[in-house]
Design a protein around this motif. Structure first.
Motif, PDB file in Angstrom:
ATOM      1  N   ARG A  81       0.839  -1.199   0.000  1.00 54.50           N
ATOM      2  CA  ARG A  81       0.000   0.000   0.000  1.00 54.50           C
ATOM      3  C   ARG A  81       0.876   1.251   0.000  1.00 54.50           C
ATOM      4  O   ARG A  81       1.735   1.415   0.872  1.00 54.50           O
ATOM      5  N   GLU A  82       0.658   2.116  -0.978  1.00 56.37           N
ATOM      6  CA  GLU A  82       1.448   3.343  -1.059  1.00 56.37           C
ATOM      7  C   GLU A  82       0.976   4.323   0.010  1.00 56.37           C
ATOM      8  O   GLU A  82      -0.229   4.499   0.215  1.00 56.37           O
ATOM      9  N   VAL A  83       1.914   4.935   0.717  1.00 53.30           N
ATOM     10  CA  VAL A  83       1.594   5.901   1.765  1.00 53.30           C
ATOM     11  C   VAL A  83       2.491   7.125   1.603  1.00 53.30           C
ATOM     12  O   VAL A  83       3.578   7.051   1.038  1.00 53.30           O
ATOM     13  N   ALA A  84       2.022   8.252   2.135  1.00 54.97           N
ATOM     14  CA  ALA A  84       2.839   9.467   2.159  1.00 54.97           C
ATOM     15  C   ALA A  84       3.835   9.350   3.308  1.00 54.97           C
ATOM     16  O   ALA A  84       3.618   8.593   4.264  1.00 54.97           O
ATOM     17  N   ALA A  85       4.932  10.089   3.236  1.00 56.48           N
ATOM     18  CA  ALA A  85       5.983  10.008   4.253  1.00 56.48           C
ATOM     19  C   ALA A  85       5.453  10.401   5.632  1.00 56.48           C
ATOM     20  O   ALA A  85       5.819   9.789   6.639  1.00 56.48           O
TER      21      ALA A  85
END
Length: 146
Positions: A81-85
């Motif tokens: 799952r792509e997440v923001a920093a």
């Protein structure tokens, strides 16, 4: 395929052959083998990361570790799952039952060392103590270094 040879006068030379023709069976099995050989590596892939090589031994752990990945474009992923920093620690808290859960950091070899260490420091400062780097061994299997 069973058949018998006839003499000129219509009598049979030998009784019909009752052997099974296994050629179609072998053909189907070879096609299935090739399909599984091609499909098997695709089933074990996640986020495409070009890992650096290292000589290590695999870790034995009861629970599957949480994978934090940084791809070559600098995007962050928790498992797939792509997440923001800035959301990374929040998402890790949702996936981990406790701060003792093992976390594997996977960084593409084109990503700078500083960026990988920065993420490891962020995870460690959030209270997670079992953080490890993942590299690819010379046998092409994914291994972790403690």
């Amino acid at each position: 395929m069973a058949f018998a040879l006839r003499k000129n006068d219509g009598d049979f030379d030998a009784p019909p052959m009752s052997d099974m023709n296994v050629t179609p069976l072998v053909d189907v099995m070879l096609v299935l083998l090739i399909v599984f050989m091609v499909a098997a590596p695709m089933m074990a892939t996640g986020v495409p990361i070009d890992l650096p090589k290292a000589q290590t031994k695999p870790l034995v752990d009861q629970k599957q570790p949480i994978a934090v990945s940084i791809n070559s474009e600098g995007k962050y992923f928790v498992d797939q799952r792509e997440v923001a920093a800035d959301e990374l620690i929040l998402v890790l808290g949702e996936n981990a039952e406790s701060k003792e859960r093992r976390i594997h950091v996977r960084g593409d070899k084109s990503v700078s060392y500083g960026k990988v260490i920065e993420i490891m420091g962020l995870i460690n400062s959030a209270g997670y103590v079992k953080v490890a780097l993942v590299s690819e061994s010379s046998g092409a299997a994914i291994k972790a270094t403690p």
